[in-house]
Design a protein around this motif. Structure first.
Motif, PDB file in Angstrom:
ATOM      1  N   VAL A 394       8.207   1.870  -3.231  1.00  0.00           N
ATOM      2  CA  VAL A 394       7.513   3.163  -3.261  1.00  0.00           C
ATOM      3  C   VAL A 394       6.208   3.090  -2.469  1.00  0.00           C
ATOM      4  O   VAL A 394       5.901   3.974  -1.649  1.00  0.00           O
ATOM      5  CB  VAL A 394       7.257   3.599  -4.715  1.00  0.00           C
ATOM      6  CG1 VAL A 394       6.335   4.812  -4.757  1.00  0.00           C
ATOM      7  CG2 VAL A 394       8.580   3.912  -5.421  1.00  0.00           C
ATOM      8  N   LEU A 395       5.431   2.036  -2.676  1.00  0.00           N
ATOM      9  CA  LEU A 395       4.153   1.914  -1.972  1.00  0.00           C
ATOM     10  C   LEU A 395       4.359   1.767  -0.466  1.00  0.00           C
ATOM     11  O   LEU A 395       3.586   2.338   0.326  1.00  0.00           O
ATOM     12  CB  LEU A 395       3.368   0.720  -2.520  1.00  0.00           C
ATOM     13  CG  LEU A 395       2.832   0.857  -3.944  1.00  0.00           C
ATOM     14  CD1 LEU A 395       2.137  -0.426  -4.389  1.00  0.00           C
ATOM     15  CD2 LEU A 395       1.870   2.033  -4.046  1.00  0.00           C
ATOM     16  N   SER A 396       5.376   1.009  -0.056  1.00  0.00           N
ATOM     17  CA  SER A 396       5.608   0.841   1.382  1.00  0.00           C
ATOM     18  C   SER A 396       6.039   2.155   2.033  1.00  0.00           C
ATOM     19  O   SER A 396       5.633   2.464   3.162  1.00  0.00           O
ATOM     20  CB  SER A 396       6.659  -0.242   1.629  1.00  0.00           C
ATOM     21  OG  SER A 396       7.949   0.176   1.236  1.00  0.00           O
ATOM     22  N   LEU A 397       6.847   2.950   1.328  1.00  0.00           N
ATOM     23  CA  LEU A 397       7.258   4.244   1.871  1.00  0.00           C
ATOM     24  C   LEU A 397       6.066   5.186   1.996  1.00  0.00           C
ATOM     25  O   LEU A 397       5.920   5.899   3.001  1.00  0.00           O
ATOM     26  CB  LEU A 397       8.338   4.865   0.988  1.00  0.00           C
ATOM     27  CG  LEU A 397       9.721   4.203   1.039  1.00  0.00           C
ATOM     28  CD1 LEU A 397      10.626   4.769  -0.046  1.00  0.00           C
ATOM     29  CD2 LEU A 397      10.362   4.371   2.411  1.00  0.00           C
ATOM     30  N   LEU A 398       5.205   5.191   0.992  1.00  0.00           N
ATOM     31  CA  LEU A 398       4.010   6.037   1.057  1.00  0.00           C
ATOM     32  C   LEU A 398       3.118   5.632   2.229  1.00  0.00           C
ATOM     33  O   LEU A 398       2.593   6.492   2.953  1.00  0.00           O
ATOM     34  CB  LEU A 398       3.232   5.938  -0.255  1.00  0.00           C
ATOM     35  CG  LEU A 398       3.873   6.610  -1.474  1.00  0.00           C
ATOM     36  CD1 LEU A 398       3.055   6.318  -2.726  1.00  0.00           C
ATOM     37  CD2 LEU A 398       3.976   8.116  -1.261  1.00  0.00           C
ATOM     38  N   LEU A 399       2.941   4.330   2.432  1.00  0.00           N
ATOM     39  CA  LEU A 399       2.124   3.850   3.546  1.00  0.00           C
ATOM     40  C   LEU A 399       2.743   4.245   4.880  1.00  0.00           C
ATOM     41  O   LEU A 399       2.045   4.649   5.819  1.00  0.00           O
ATOM     42  CB  LEU A 399       1.967   2.331   3.456  1.00  0.00           C
ATOM     43  CG  LEU A 399       1.076   1.658   4.510  1.00  0.00           C
ATOM     44  CD1 LEU A 399      -0.357   2.146   4.390  1.00  0.00           C
ATOM     45  CD2 LEU A 399       1.123   0.140   4.345  1.00  0.00           C
ATOM     46  N   SER A 400       4.058   4.141   4.990  1.00  0.00           N
ATOM     47  CA  SER A 400       4.744   4.485   6.235  1.00  0.00           C
ATOM     48  C   SER A 400       4.584   5.958   6.570  1.00  0.00           C
ATOM     49  O   SER A 400       4.355   6.322   7.731  1.00  0.00           O
ATOM     50  CB  SER A 400       6.236   4.162   6.117  1.00  0.00           C
ATOM     51  OG  SER A 400       6.448   2.825   5.783  1.00  0.00           O
ATOM     52  N   PHE A 401       4.720   6.823   5.571  1.00  0.00           N
ATOM     53  CA  PHE A 401       4.762   8.258   5.817  1.00  0.00           C
ATOM     54  C   PHE A 401       3.375   8.893   5.921  1.00  0.00           C
ATOM     55  O   PHE A 401       3.248  10.007   6.434  1.00  0.00           O
ATOM     56  CB  PHE A 401       5.540   8.963   4.698  1.00  0.00           C
ATOM     57  CG  PHE A 401       6.977   8.527   4.589  1.00  0.00           C
ATOM     58  CD1 PHE A 401       7.659   8.036   5.692  1.00  0.00           C
ATOM     59  CD2 PHE A 401       7.652   8.594   3.383  1.00  0.00           C
ATOM     60  CE1 PHE A 401       8.986   7.636   5.594  1.00  0.00           C
ATOM     61  CE2 PHE A 401       8.982   8.208   3.277  1.00  0.00           C
ATOM     62  CZ  PHE A 401       9.655   7.722   4.379  1.00  0.00           C
ATOM     63  N   THR A 402       2.338   8.204   5.447  1.00  0.00           N
ATOM     64  CA  THR A 402       1.015   8.850   5.391  1.00  0.00           C
ATOM     65  C   THR A 402      -0.080   8.149   6.171  1.00  0.00           C
ATOM     66  O   THR A 402      -1.059   8.785   6.551  1.00  0.00           O
ATOM     67  CB  THR A 402       0.552   8.969   3.923  1.00  0.00           C
ATOM     68  OG1 THR A 402       0.435   7.648   3.352  1.00  0.00           O
ATOM     69  CG2 THR A 402       1.535   9.787   3.098  1.00  0.00           C
ATOM     70  N   VAL A 403       0.033   6.841   6.406  1.00  0.00           N
ATOM     71  CA  VAL A 403      -1.085   6.095   6.996  1.00  0.00           C
ATOM     72  C   VAL A 403      -0.713   5.413   8.298  1.00  0.00           C
ATOM     73  O   VAL A 403      -1.331   5.628   9.335  1.00  0.00           O
ATOM     74  CB  VAL A 403      -1.635   5.045   5.992  1.00  0.00           C
ATOM     75  CG1 VAL A 403      -2.763   4.237   6.633  1.00  0.00           C
ATOM     76  CG2 VAL A 403      -2.101   5.725   4.713  1.00  0.00           C
ATOM     77  N   LEU A 404       0.323   4.570   8.260  1.00  0.00           N
ATOM     78  CA  LEU A 404       0.634   3.693   9.392  1.00  0.00           C
ATOM     79  C   LEU A 404       1.137   4.512  10.574  1.00  0.00           C
ATOM     80  O   LEU A 404       2.016   5.354  10.432  1.00  0.00           O
ATOM     81  CB  LEU A 404       1.692   2.670   8.972  1.00  0.00           C
ATOM     82  CG  LEU A 404       1.869   1.456   9.877  1.00  0.00           C
ATOM     83  CD1 LEU A 404       0.597   0.627   9.919  1.00  0.00           C
ATOM     84  CD2 LEU A 404       3.035   0.604   9.407  1.00  0.00           C
ATOM     85  N   LYS A 405       0.578   4.241  11.736  1.00  0.00           N
ATOM     86  CA  LYS A 405       0.966   4.940  12.956  1.00  0.00           C
ATOM     87  C   LYS A 405       1.494   4.017  14.038  1.00  0.00           C
ATOM     88  O   LYS A 405       2.258   4.440  14.892  1.00  0.00           O
ATOM     89  CB  LYS A 405      -0.240   5.720  13.519  1.00  0.00           C
ATOM     90  CG  LYS A 405      -0.833   6.740  12.566  1.00  0.00           C
ATOM     91  CD  LYS A 405       0.160   7.821  12.204  1.00  0.00           C
ATOM     92  CE  LYS A 405      -0.454   8.843  11.246  1.00  0.00           C
ATOM     93  NZ  LYS A 405       0.538   9.857  10.822  1.00  0.00           N
ATOM     94  N   SER A 406       1.077   2.759  14.035  1.00  0.00           N
ATOM     95  CA  SER A 406       1.403   1.851  15.131  1.00  0.00           C
ATOM     96  C   SER A 406       1.928   0.533  14.603  1.00  0.00           C
ATOM     97  O   SER A 406       1.243  -0.155  13.848  1.00  0.00           O
ATOM     98  CB  SER A 406       0.165   1.588  15.998  1.00  0.00           C
ATOM     99  OG  SER A 406       0.390   0.549  16.914  1.00  0.00           O
ATOM    100  N   VAL A 407       3.148   0.171  15.016  1.00  0.00           N
ATOM    101  CA  VAL A 407       3.695  -1.133  14.674  1.00  0.00           C
ATOM    102  C   VAL A 407       2.913  -2.235  15.361  1.00  0.00           C
ATOM    103  O   VAL A 407       2.583  -3.261  14.779  1.00  0.00           O
ATOM    104  CB  VAL A 407       5.190  -1.195  15.062  1.00  0.00           C
ATOM    105  CG1 VAL A 407       5.722  -2.609  14.926  1.00  0.00           C
ATOM    106  CG2 VAL A 407       6.003  -0.236  14.203  1.00  0.00           C
ATOM    107  N   GLN A 408       2.591  -2.019  16.639  1.00  0.00           N
ATOM    108  CA  GLN A 408       1.856  -3.032  17.385  1.00  0.00           C
ATOM    109  C   GLN A 408       0.509  -3.315  16.741  1.00  0.00           C
ATOM    110  O   GLN A 408       0.060  -4.457  16.672  1.00  0.00           O
ATOM    111  CB  GLN A 408       1.652  -2.585  18.836  1.00  0.00           C
ATOM    112  CG  GLN A 408       0.941  -3.622  19.692  1.00  0.00           C
ATOM    113  CD  GLN A 408       0.802  -3.184  21.136  1.00  0.00           C
ATOM    114  OE1 GLN A 408       1.330  -2.158  21.534  1.00  0.00           O
ATOM    115  NE2 GLN A 408       0.092  -3.964  21.916  1.00  0.00           N
ATOM    116  N   GLY A 409      -0.169  -2.270  16.250  1.00  0.00           N
ATOM    117  CA  GLY A 409      -1.452  -2.475  15.586  1.00  0.00           C
ATOM    118  C   GLY A 409      -1.320  -3.331  14.343  1.00  0.00           C
ATOM    119  O   GLY A 409      -2.178  -4.171  14.057  1.00  0.00           O
ATOM    120  N   ALA A 410      -0.221  -3.146  13.602  1.00  0.00           N
ATOM    121  CA  ALA A 410       0.011  -3.969  12.415  1.00  0.00           C
ATOM    122  C   ALA A 410       0.260  -5.419  12.806  1.00  0.00           C
ATOM    123  O   ALA A 410      -0.212  -6.351  12.141  1.00  0.00           O
ATOM    124  CB  ALA A 410       1.196  -3.414  11.622  1.00  0.00           C
TER     125      ALA A 410
END
Length: 583
Positions: A394-410
């Motif tokens: 649940v937390l990873s899905l929330l982070l994906s849909f609301t915060v994270l924008k760049s895979v390269q940045g991660a």
């Protein structure tokens, strides 16, 4: 994109088989924590190694490789090809030791190697830091990649709904079956994913736009097809700054923590090794992972990425990674389109499944059971693992849909903020003086150093960018770590003796504890160093031989192939010596 009834049937069949193979092991997976997290320590090497490869084959990896190739040619893949050096190190130096340690998780190893309050704190802190925080970040970027794929493959469906449905199906068999279900499903999912990627590469290379240009070799500049980079700082196809290349091959592979490439073979790689039947199976699994990860998987992705450059020449950089998905949309018919959709689902589900099980093992075994649930029976631990898996998802899905924008940045965040940790993760096996404080410092120091560099940059001070910043961060962390080693002193003699007697690490670093000059000498490690270097040459030789052959450079392929063959003979010889020595 329109899917035919045959495509839909393939996708439904894939889901049914994935869930069915996992669920048929639900009773065995729930028998004990050892079964749930380590498959009862009885998995064969081919299943263990294939699980490692399947996990590192996430939905984002073909897209990431496509972006690399589009921006810098084949040689841009050295950003991850360089990690083969560390993976080969695991085969000869760490796989047998992990299996010999007999722990449930690699964090439980901390209180085998260290003792006292600092060891307990380190184990609990890493359980939360890696099991929750960094694990959620990694899962979130895998979700983000699947989100982008779903948006192209299934435009009529909300991509958040599509990703959530795949995630829920994954959670179902992970929660019920544990690592047994994950491992069996991984083998099937990897076969589907690789089959789909090979099919896409075949059709992409045969596309009319590519064939009319005379094939990939004629359609693209020679610089795009170079296996070894040109050392130029100005950028462009086939070129890389020498400082960046040196950062990859001299520092990154041993210094930085990255999922599936942790120095010393920790994380879920250690989990899979510890699930093997014995030391031999653990070592063979690590070797199969090394070969499959770099040599088997690379070229289908790279060929498709090169074809996408020819087929979509005017695509802007912002959509470069997504051109891999455009190939599926535009050049495949039924049932191949359904197979590729199933392949991406397989890549996604295998990665998420492992991260759920592995993260739950940290939180349950190394935090909850260590500090809060000591009297709980194992069934209570399994129930807690299922709840934790749900929370992670649940937390990873929330982070994906609301915060994270760049895979390269991660990626860059992880590589920079963990630089230098590998110094301790490697030496704690081979040097008795490493202590718990040193490992704490190695974990915290990179965060402070990166923060200081960002502050300096905000004040107008010129600081090196990634990956060149590794030349600054890693040495600074090593200095801080050595200071902690000598300030705090070694662990207690009882702890060191207990660790040595169970794990029996060879080499001069344990002479003070073993009192055995014959076993604790550099000569004992010489065959392992020879095997490691030979394994590195074997992997690069085979990788480049396959690449040269694919582009019709047969004389070059023969040369690289001869190197791979000679190196593989040495690897086989050294492994036989190692197995005899362990008996």
């Amino acid at each position: 994109m329109q899917f035919s009834s045959g495509d839909i049937l393939l996708i439904v069949l894939y889901f049914g088989l994935s869930l069915g193979m996992g669920l048929m092991l639900s009773r065995r997976g729930g028998a004990s924590l050892s079964e749930y997290f380590l498959s009862g320590r009885s998995a064969p090497w081919w299943l263990v190694g294939t699980g490692m490869v399947a996990t590192t084959f996430a939905a984002d990896t073909p897209l990431a490789v496509t972006g690399l190739v589009r921006g810098g040619g084949i040689s841009a893949n050295w950003i991850w090809w360089s990690a083969a050096i560390g993976a080969a190190l695991t085969v000869f130096f760490f796989a047998r030791l992990w299996r010999r340690a007999g722990v449930l998780t690699d964090l439980e190893f901390i209180e085998l190697r260290y003792s006292g309050p600092l060891a307990a704190f380190l184990r609990g802190f890493k359980a939360i830091y890696f099991g929750l925080f960094l694990n959620i970040v990694v899962m979130a970027w895998v979700n983000l990649a699947m989100y982008k794929i779903a948006a192209v493959l299934f435009p009529e469906i909300d991509p958040r709904l599509a990703v959530s449905a795949a995630a829920a199906a994954t959670l179902l068999y992970v929660a019920l079956t544990g690592l047994w279900g994950v491992a069996i499903a991984d083998a099937f999912q990897f076969a589907v994913a690789m089959g789909g990627c090979i099919a896409l590469a075949w059709f992409a290379a045969g596309h009319p736009a590519v064939q009319q240009a005379g094939g990939l070799g004629a359609a693209l500049p020679e610089a795009m097809l170079q296996l070894l980079p040109r050392f130029e700082s100005g950028g462009g196809a086939g070129s890389i700054a020498s400082s960046a290349f040196l950062a990859y091959v001299l520092v990154q592979w041993w210094a930085s923590w990255y999922p599936g490439q942790e120095p010393g073979g920790g994380g879920y790689i250690a989990q899979r090794i510890m699930s093997a039947r014995d030391e031999r199976h653990g070592v063979k699994a690590a070797l199969w992972f090394l070969i499959a990860h770099y040599c088997v998987r690379s070229w289908p992705w790279i060929l498709a990425a090169l074809a996408a450059i020819v087929i979509y020449p005017g695509l802007d950089a912002a959509h470069g990674e997504e051109s891999y998905v455009y190939l599926i949309r535009d050049i495949l018919g039924s049932p191949w389109r359904g197979l590729l959709a199933a392949a991406f689902l397989g890549a996604y589900m295998s990665t998420i499944a492992t991260h759920l099980n592995w993260g739950a093992s940290y939180v349950v075994n190394d935090f909850l059971r260590r500090f809060w649930m000591r009297k709980q029976q194992e069934q209570g631990g399994i129930r807690a693992a299922r709840v934790v898996s749900l929370l992670l998802l649940v937390l990873s899905l929330l982070l994906s849909f609301t915060v994270l924008k760049s895979v390269q940045g991660a990626w860059e965040f992880l590589l920079s903020c963990t630089a230098g940790m590998g110094f301790v993760l490697i030496l704690r096996w081979y040097w008795w003086r490493i202590n718990a404080l040193a490992e704490i410092v190695a974990m915290v120091a990179p965060l402070w150093i990166v923060s200081a560099m960002k502050l300096a940059a905000s004040l107008g001070v010129e600081v090196p960018a990634s990956p060149q910043n590794l030349f600054w961060i890693a040495p600074a962390v090593v200095v801080c770590t050595l200071a902690a080693v000598y300030l705090a002193g070694p662990e207690s003699p009882q702890t060191l003796q207990r660790f040595y007697q169970r794990v029996r690490p060879p080499g001069p670093g344990w002479l003070a504890i073993s009192g055995d000059p014959q076993r604790s000498s550099w000569r004992v490690l010489a065959p392992d160093f020879a095997g490691w270097l030979s394994a590195v040459l074997m992997i690069y030789g085979l990788l480049f031989a396959l690449g040269a052959a694919l582009f019709g450079r047969y004389a070059e392929a023969v040369g690289w192939g001869a190197l791979a063959l000679a190196a593989s003979a040495i690897v086989a010889w050294m492994l036989r010596r190692q197995f005899r020595r362990s008996e």
